[in-house]
Design a protein around this motif. Structure first.
Motif, PDB file in Angstrom:
ATOM      1  N   ILE A 157      -8.669 -26.929  23.962  1.00 44.78           N
ATOM      2  CA  ILE A 157      -9.960 -26.316  23.640  1.00 44.78           C
ATOM      3  C   ILE A 157     -11.028 -27.059  24.417  1.00 44.78           C
ATOM      4  CG2 ILE A 157     -11.616 -25.791  21.818  1.00 44.78           C
ATOM      5  CD1 ILE A 157      -9.317 -25.675  19.848  1.00 44.78           C
ATOM      6  N   LEU A 158     -11.697 -26.323  25.310  1.00 45.89           N
ATOM      7  CA  LEU A 158     -12.767 -26.876  26.103  1.00 45.89           C
ATOM      8  C   LEU A 158     -14.069 -26.221  25.692  1.00 45.89           C
ATOM      9  CD1 LEU A 158     -10.044 -27.373  27.702  1.00 45.89           C
ATOM     10  CD2 LEU A 158     -11.455 -27.489  29.748  1.00 45.89           C
ATOM     11  N   GLU A 159     -15.137 -26.540  26.374  1.00 47.10           N
ATOM     12  CA  GLU A 159     -16.465 -26.127  25.928  1.00 47.10           C
ATOM     13  C   GLU A 159     -16.547 -24.625  25.675  1.00 47.10           C
ATOM     14  OE1 GLU A 159     -21.129 -27.093  26.963  1.00 47.10           O
ATOM     15  OE2 GLU A 159     -19.564 -27.567  28.425  1.00 47.10           O
ATOM     16  N   TYR A 160     -15.966 -23.824  26.533  1.00 47.80           N
ATOM     17  CA  TYR A 160     -16.099 -22.382  26.391  1.00 47.80           C
ATOM     18  C   TYR A 160     -14.757 -21.668  26.400  1.00 47.80           C
ATOM     19  CZ  TYR A 160     -20.789 -23.682  28.005  1.00 47.80           C
ATOM     20  OH  TYR A 160     -21.997 -24.282  28.148  1.00 47.80           O
ATOM     21  N   THR A 192     -21.872 -33.186  20.959  1.00 45.49           N
ATOM     22  CA  THR A 192     -20.640 -33.524  21.652  1.00 45.49           C
ATOM     23  C   THR A 192     -20.122 -32.366  22.502  1.00 45.49           C
ATOM     24  OG1 THR A 192     -19.335 -32.842  19.726  1.00 45.49           O
ATOM     25  CG2 THR A 192     -19.935 -35.155  19.876  1.00 45.49           C
ATOM     26  N   ARG A 193     -19.567 -32.718  23.661  1.00 42.49           N
ATOM     27  CA  ARG A 193     -18.824 -31.796  24.508  1.00 42.49           C
ATOM     28  C   ARG A 193     -17.524 -32.494  24.871  1.00 42.49           C
ATOM     29  NH1 ARG A 193     -21.521 -29.194  22.430  1.00 42.49           N
ATOM     30  NH2 ARG A 193     -23.020 -27.615  23.034  1.00 42.49           N
ATOM     31  N   PHE A 194     -16.436 -31.765  24.804  1.00 39.71           N
ATOM     32  CA  PHE A 194     -15.143 -32.434  24.910  1.00 39.71           C
ATOM     33  C   PHE A 194     -14.090 -31.485  25.439  1.00 39.71           C
ATOM     34  CE2 PHE A 194     -15.883 -30.890  20.569  1.00 39.71           C
ATOM     35  CZ  PHE A 194     -14.860 -29.948  20.465  1.00 39.71           C
ATOM     36  N   ASN A 195     -12.995 -32.055  25.893  1.00 40.76           N
ATOM     37  CA  ASN A 195     -11.742 -31.349  26.143  1.00 40.76           C
ATOM     38  C   ASN A 195     -10.741 -31.879  25.127  1.00 40.76           C
ATOM     39  OD1 ASN A 195     -13.192 -30.545  28.371  1.00 40.76           O
ATOM     40  ND2 ASN A 195     -11.642 -31.098  29.876  1.00 40.76           N
ATOM     41  N   LEU A 196     -10.181 -30.981  24.331  1.00 40.87           N
ATOM     42  CA  LEU A 196      -9.279 -31.348  23.244  1.00 40.87           C
ATOM     43  C   LEU A 196      -7.922 -30.701  23.469  1.00 40.87           C
ATOM     44  CD1 LEU A 196      -8.764 -32.446  20.268  1.00 40.87           C
ATOM     45  CD2 LEU A 196      -9.576 -30.197  19.495  1.00 40.87           C
ATOM     46  N   VAL A 197      -6.857 -31.472  23.384  1.00 38.72           N
ATOM     47  CA  VAL A 197      -5.504 -30.933  23.453  1.00 38.72           C
ATOM     48  C   VAL A 197      -4.867 -30.996  22.073  1.00 38.72           C
ATOM     49  CG1 VAL A 197      -3.145 -31.459  24.229  1.00 38.72           C
ATOM     50  CG2 VAL A 197      -4.993 -31.305  25.886  1.00 38.72           C
ATOM     51  N   ILE A 198      -4.363 -29.861  21.608  1.00 40.09           N
ATOM     52  CA  ILE A 198      -3.502 -29.814  20.428  1.00 40.09           C
ATOM     53  C   ILE A 198      -2.088 -29.569  20.970  1.00 40.09           C
ATOM     54  CG2 ILE A 198      -3.013 -28.700  18.231  1.00 40.09           C
ATOM     55  CD1 ILE A 198      -5.697 -30.148  18.277  1.00 40.09           C
ATOM     56  N   ILE A 204      -8.233 -36.275  23.003  1.00 39.77           N
ATOM     57  CA  ILE A 204      -9.552 -35.748  23.347  1.00 39.77           C
ATOM     58  C   ILE A 204     -10.159 -36.553  24.477  1.00 39.77           C
ATOM     59  CG2 ILE A 204     -10.703 -37.174  21.592  1.00 39.77           C
ATOM     60  CD1 ILE A 204     -12.736 -34.900  21.250  1.00 39.77           C
ATOM     61  N   LEU A 205     -10.872 -35.846  25.332  1.00 38.60           N
ATOM     62  CA  LEU A 205     -11.657 -36.436  26.405  1.00 38.60           C
ATOM     63  C   LEU A 205     -13.117 -36.083  26.164  1.00 38.60           C
ATOM     64  CD1 LEU A 205     -11.671 -37.665  29.415  1.00 38.60           C
ATOM     65  CD2 LEU A 205     -11.702 -35.266  30.125  1.00 38.60           C
ATOM     66  N   GLU A 206     -13.974 -37.069  26.019  1.00 37.25           N
ATOM     67  CA  GLU A 206     -15.403 -36.806  25.886  1.00 37.25           C
ATOM     68  C   GLU A 206     -15.960 -36.411  27.255  1.00 37.25           C
ATOM     69  OE1 GLU A 206     -17.262 -40.281  24.311  1.00 37.25           O
ATOM     70  OE2 GLU A 206     -16.578 -39.897  22.255  1.00 37.25           O
ATOM     71  N   VAL A 207     -16.697 -35.316  27.299  1.00 40.62           N
ATOM     72  CA  VAL A 207     -17.294 -34.849  28.540  1.00 40.62           C
ATOM     73  C   VAL A 207     -18.787 -35.174  28.573  1.00 40.62           C
ATOM     74  CG1 VAL A 207     -17.721 -32.831  29.994  1.00 40.62           C
ATOM     75  CG2 VAL A 207     -15.570 -33.027  28.739  1.00 40.62           C
ATOM     76  N   TYR A 208     -19.469 -34.889  27.486  1.00 35.21           N
ATOM     77  CA  TYR A 208     -20.867 -35.271  27.325  1.00 35.21           C
ATOM     78  C   TYR A 208     -21.051 -35.829  25.923  1.00 35.21           C
ATOM     79  CZ  TYR A 208     -21.448 -31.702  30.996  1.00 35.21           C
ATOM     80  OH  TYR A 208     -21.328 -30.942  32.114  1.00 35.21           O
ATOM     81  N   ASN A 209     -22.080 -36.621  25.766  1.00 28.95           N
ATOM     82  CA  ASN A 209     -22.501 -37.070  24.444  1.00 28.95           C
ATOM     83  C   ASN A 209     -24.026 -37.076  24.447  1.00 28.95           C
ATOM     84  OD1 ASN A 209     -22.552 -38.056  21.876  1.00 28.95           O
ATOM     85  ND2 ASN A 209     -21.443 -39.946  22.320  1.00 28.95           N
ATOM     86  N   SER A 260      -5.501 -31.094  31.358  1.00 30.09           N
ATOM     87  CA  SER A 260      -6.593 -30.567  30.531  1.00 30.09           C
ATOM     88  C   SER A 260      -7.522 -31.660  30.033  1.00 30.09           C
ATOM     89  CB  SER A 260      -6.015 -29.790  29.339  1.00 30.09           C
ATOM     90  OG  SER A 260      -5.377 -28.609  29.772  1.00 30.09           O
ATOM     91  N   VAL A 261      -7.062 -32.896  30.041  1.00 21.86           N
ATOM     92  CA  VAL A 261      -7.891 -34.019  29.581  1.00 21.86           C
ATOM     93  C   VAL A 261      -7.929 -35.107  30.653  1.00 21.86           C
ATOM     94  CG1 VAL A 261      -7.787 -33.702  27.082  1.00 21.86           C
ATOM     95  CG2 VAL A 261      -5.865 -34.785  28.260  1.00 21.86           C
TER      96      VAL A 261
END
Length: 429
Positions: free
Chosen positions: A307-310, A295-301, A257-262, A209-210
């Motif tokens: 939690i991804l963009e959509y 920010t756009r990101f992929n976040l793992v809890i 977290i993985l940054e996808v866009y900034n 996911s990240v």
């Protein structure tokens, strides 16, 4: 016969820069994970938007345990084990719905939304003292907590950190995700749910996911289509050195977290109507609004939510080599009618990459299954390498490890918490 349980040294099996193939293939390790991680730590179960009204419920799993997430008549949220206290049948067979009670189909035992036992079938057949209704309600999670509508639970009274401590540096990231709505709220799953099963261990999806290293190799068709239709070259972020300028961060407690866009301010103005930008500034203040838009990101809890963009992506372990993934699309709540196209765009962009016949998601699940196929060669090649960028990781002002998004900092992050949780003895927890 030796009935002693196996003992595993998880500091050796999950090293900081590599993991042993056995943690993906050994059924005994899998069942220990279900006890020590899923049963006895904070686990995502649902979003409050899925149960907005009294009587609403959804069913899901905490590890292997089926549960019902309900909202009772007073509006309180409960997480109940979906198992009749008489003979064990699940009392709710549906994924979601509205109910006043739950009734076991086998012998008619009826339970309230808060789990209380209301009635039993043919009650006159029981002798005095054979039924104690106060002690035979549905078992309830020991701890339930929520942040910005995201509901977490622990089946046993064990988490040694509060939910706020568990989320830690992920909190402002969650805030930014919600702040794309002028009301600060989202709706989960109302616009669609994708379900996928893959023949692989649950941790492969958590790592995936990240994953910032694989896209230019795995998602050729998606990148080519984006370039052809949108005039954007996604590969331009990747240089020969693998440096992208975007980061992967270890947020602590297994979260990452993985940054996808900034986006720059100019890119924000190109992507969004100015009236929508102003709406968010009025609702949240300029600083929070711009942080959400930028920010756009992929976040793992950890352990089971991304939690991804959509989307909210929920990983469910089924067997050591079988997992189910449910992808719940998210919509911005409270958008005025003139901005409804923004939610429609969320749907269409999500469909492009993540749907069953899309340009990205199916590639990943093929890769996950091939990983599991290869991991059975654990005697010939025992280690899964997560050492890319390990020696050049840095620490930010919040104490979080970080590196370039291709350098696997975010893949290493879950295993710090994994080692901590798995080192506990079952007697201690």
């Amino acid at each position: 016969m030796n009935s002693q349980p196996k003992r595993f040294d998880y500091a050796e099996l999950a090293k900081p820069d590599r993991t042993h193939a056995r943690i993906y293939t050994d059924p005994d390790i899998f069942h220990e994970e279900m006890e020590k991680i899923f049963r006895r730590s904070w686990v995502y179960v649902a979003h409050e938007s899925e149960i907005p009204n009294p009587g609403d419920y959804v069913t899901t799993y905490i590890g292997l345990i089926p549960v019902i997430v309900t909202r009772d008549e007073a509006g309180k949220i409960h997480v109940l084990v979906n198992r009749c206290m008489h003979r064990g049948a699940t009392v709710c067979p549906y994924e979601k719905g509205e109910a006043k009670t739950f009734t076991c189909p086998y012998h008619g035992w009826e339970y309230a939304l808060d789990g209380r036992l209301n009635a039993v079938g043919l009650p006159r057949g029981y002798n005095p003292g054979e039924i104690d209704k106060d002690k035979l309600g549905l078992r309830e999670a020991a701890k339930v907590g929520s942040y910005r509508g995201i509901i977490f639970a622990s089946l046993d009274e064990v988490p040694d950190i509060s939910l706020e401590e568990k989320l830690g540096p992920a909190i402002p990231i969650l805030d930014a995700y919600m702040d794309l709505s002028p009301t600060g709220e989202i709706e989960v799953g109302k616009s669609g749910v994708y379900k996928h099963a893959y023949r692989g261990n649950w941790k492969i999806q958590v790592e995936g996911s990240v994953e910032g290293y694989h896209p230019i190799f795995t998602h050729h068709s998606a990148f080519e289509t984006i370039g052809r239709t949108m005039g954007i070259n996604p590969k331009s972020s990747f240089t020969g050195s693998g440096k992208t300028g975007l980061l992967g961060r270890d947020l602590g407690h297994g979260n990452n977290i993985l940054e996808v866009y900034n986006y720059t301010d100019e890119q924000i103005r190109q992507r969004y109507p100015q009236a929508y930008i102003d709406l968010l500034k009025d609702a949240h203040g300029e600083k929070r609004a711009m942080a959400a838009l930028r920010t756009r990101f992929n976040l793992v809890i950890f352990p089971n939510l991304a939690i991804l963009e959509y989307q909210f992506r929920v990983t469910r372990p089924v067997q050591v080599d079988l997992s189910e993934v449910r992808i719940y699309h998210t919509m911005l709540k409270g958008l005025p009618e003139e901005f409804s196209a923004l939610n429609l765009r969320r749907v269409r962009e999500h469909e492009f990459f993540y749907g069953p016949a899309a340009f990205g998601g199916p590639d990943d699940y093929v890769a996950f299954e091939r990983i599991q196929q290869g991991l059975v060669a654990d005697e010939e090649a025992p280690w899964v390498l997560l050492n890319r960028g390990y020696t050049t990781e840095q620490i930010d002002a919040e104490g979080c490890r970080y590196g370039d998004l291709t350098q696997e900092t975010q893949q290493r992050a879950p295993y710090y918490e994994y080692r901590r949780l798995m080192a506990r003895t079952l007697e201690a927890v």
